[in-house]
Design a protein around this motif. Structure first.
Motif, mmCIF file in Angstrom:
data_model
loop_
_atom_site.group_PDB
_atom_site.id
_atom_site.type_symbol
_atom_site.label_atom_id
_atom_site.label_comp_id
_atom_site.label_asym_id
_atom_site.label_seq_id
_atom_site.Cartn_x
_atom_site.Cartn_y
_atom_site.Cartn_z
ATOM 1 N N TRP A 71 64.204 38.912 38.387
ATOM 2 C CA TRP A 71 63.204 39.107 39.438
ATOM 3 C C TRP A 71 62.038 39.949 38.928
ATOM 4 C CZ3 TRP A 71 61.273 37.565 43.819
ATOM 5 C CH2 TRP A 71 60.566 38.441 44.636
ATOM 6 N N ASN A 90 58.103 38.799 38.392
ATOM 7 C CA ASN A 90 56.959 39.508 38.973
ATOM 8 C C ASN A 90 55.966 39.944 37.909
ATOM 9 O OD1 ASN A 90 56.982 40.434 42.077
ATOM 10 N ND2 ASN A 90 59.076 40.037 41.400
ATOM 11 N N ASP A 120 52.143 38.633 37.825
ATOM 12 C CA ASP A 120 51.068 39.621 37.973
ATOM 13 C C ASP A 120 50.114 39.657 36.783
ATOM 14 O OD1 ASP A 120 51.964 40.384 40.428
ATOM 15 O OD2 ASP A 120 53.035 42.159 39.740
ATOM 16 N N GLU A 149 52.975 34.264 43.652
ATOM 17 C CA GLU A 149 52.811 35.714 43.659
ATOM 18 C C GLU A 149 53.653 36.300 44.783
ATOM 19 O OE1 GLU A 149 48.925 37.367 43.755
ATOM 20 O OE2 GLU A 149 48.260 36.392 41.904
ATOM 21 N N TYR A 179 58.876 42.514 46.738
ATOM 22 C CA TYR A 179 59.325 43.005 45.429
ATOM 23 C C TYR A 179 60.347 44.128 45.577
ATOM 24 C CZ TYR A 179 59.054 45.275 40.836
ATOM 25 O OH TYR A 179 59.361 45.848 39.634
#
Length: 321
Positions: free
Chosen positions: A256, A260, A264, A271, A277
């Motif tokens: 995960w 991210n 990013d 996104e 998150y």
């Protein structure tokens, strides 16, 4: 390329993380009580297990307190200063994950017999290795924490009075500076990714080797007609099962985080927002807490003692009544 943006609304984020935080805090207060106030007449935990469990409890507590503080600061004042607290949230999450890897690796060295010279040396010096590993680990993440706070300070300085500048565009501004801060942050950033990937390999590898060893050991015991009632074997099986569960949690959480980081910093079609998150990481922390409660006998025995005393107290009150 169309962009898919996953966003969690503030109410759902507050409810889910609030519930997880309350349960996590209560459990970790109990864990801390068990670690630092052992019952009389019972042998306490040996090092380095006590140190590793203490770090896990401490990191989880820092994560929860920082997460709740950042959320309250944002909800009450919409202040950008919550980004300072956000760096502590990330620091606690990463240190907790790496500590679980060291704990899993320690149990691997205690269960699986060492056959090669390197592993024999590692097993003999495992305490020193873990102490030095934890020291380097903490120094590295503290340095990363200081860099992130410096970056936030720079971000708040250049965005003061200008709400149109985002944190992402700030990185471009920093990259154009000549003070070398951007390149230091960049090196630390990629070093953190490499270290996380290394920890992922250690976690998966040690869990897999432990499972294979226990499978062969139990198979040979079955062929020789031996029983499976040995307390040592039961303890090894419990530690292995909880180690596998922790490995799965670590793998999913690391995946995960990598996802991210990729979305990013590189062109991506998906996104995730801040709430999504950190909700996933909160779930990882909660899973780690549950796993500790199930896997560590010091916590289970103390919980059983408290329940037994509570039952006796209730029975005494009924008799008196």
């Amino acid at each position: 390329m169309s962009l898919t943006y996953f966003e969690m609304d503030e109410l759902a984020y507050t409810i889910v993380n609030g519930l997880l935080s309350i349960l996590n805090i209560l459990a970790n207060l109990f864990f801390a009580f068990c670690l630092f106030c052992p019952p009389r007449g019972r042998e306490g935990l040996k090092q380095p297990v006590k140190l590793l469990l203490g770090f896990l409890v401490c990191c989880t507590t820092i994560f929860l307190v920082s997460l709740m503080t950042a959320e309250c600061l944002w909800l009450l004042s919409k202040s950008k200063e919550f980004r300072y607290i956000d760096t502590f949230v990330s620091f606690a999450a990463f240190t907790s994950m790496s500590t679980s890897v060291w704990l899993n690796f320690f149990y691997y060295t205690q269960i699986v017999p060492a056959q090669r010279a390197l592993f024999i040396w590692v097993k003999r010096n495992i305490k020193v290795i873990i102490y030095w590993g934890l020291f380097v680990d903490r120094v590295f993440f503290l340095f990363d924490l200081a860099l992130n706070n410096a970056s936030v300070d720079y971000y708040l300085t250049i965005t003061e009075g200008n709400d149109n500048i985002t944190y992402t565009s700030t990185n471009d501004t920093v990259s154009g500076s000549t003070d070398g801060r951007f390149y230091t942050v960049l090196v630390c950033f990629y070093s953190k990714i490499i270290y996380m990937f290394f920890c992922l390999c250690v976690m998966v590898g040690s869990s897999w080797v432990t499972v294979c060893y226990l499978h062969r050991h139990m198979k040979s015991m079955k062929e020789s007609g031996s029983t499976f009632s040995s307390p040592r074997l039961h303890n090894q099986m419990r530690v292995t099962i909880t180690g596998i569960l922790q490995g799965i949690l670590y793998f999913l959480c690391a995946l995960w985080i990598f996802l991210n980081i990729f979305s990013d910093n590189y062109p991506s079609s998906i996104e995730f927002d801040y709430n999504t998150y950190y909700t996933v990481i909160s779930l990882y922390m909660f899973g780690t807490t549950v796993n500790l409660g199930i896997g560590q006998s010091v916590f289970r025995q103390r919980a059983a003692d408290i329940c037994l005393k509570a039952q006796k107290a209730v029975s005494s009150l009924k008799l008196c009544g």
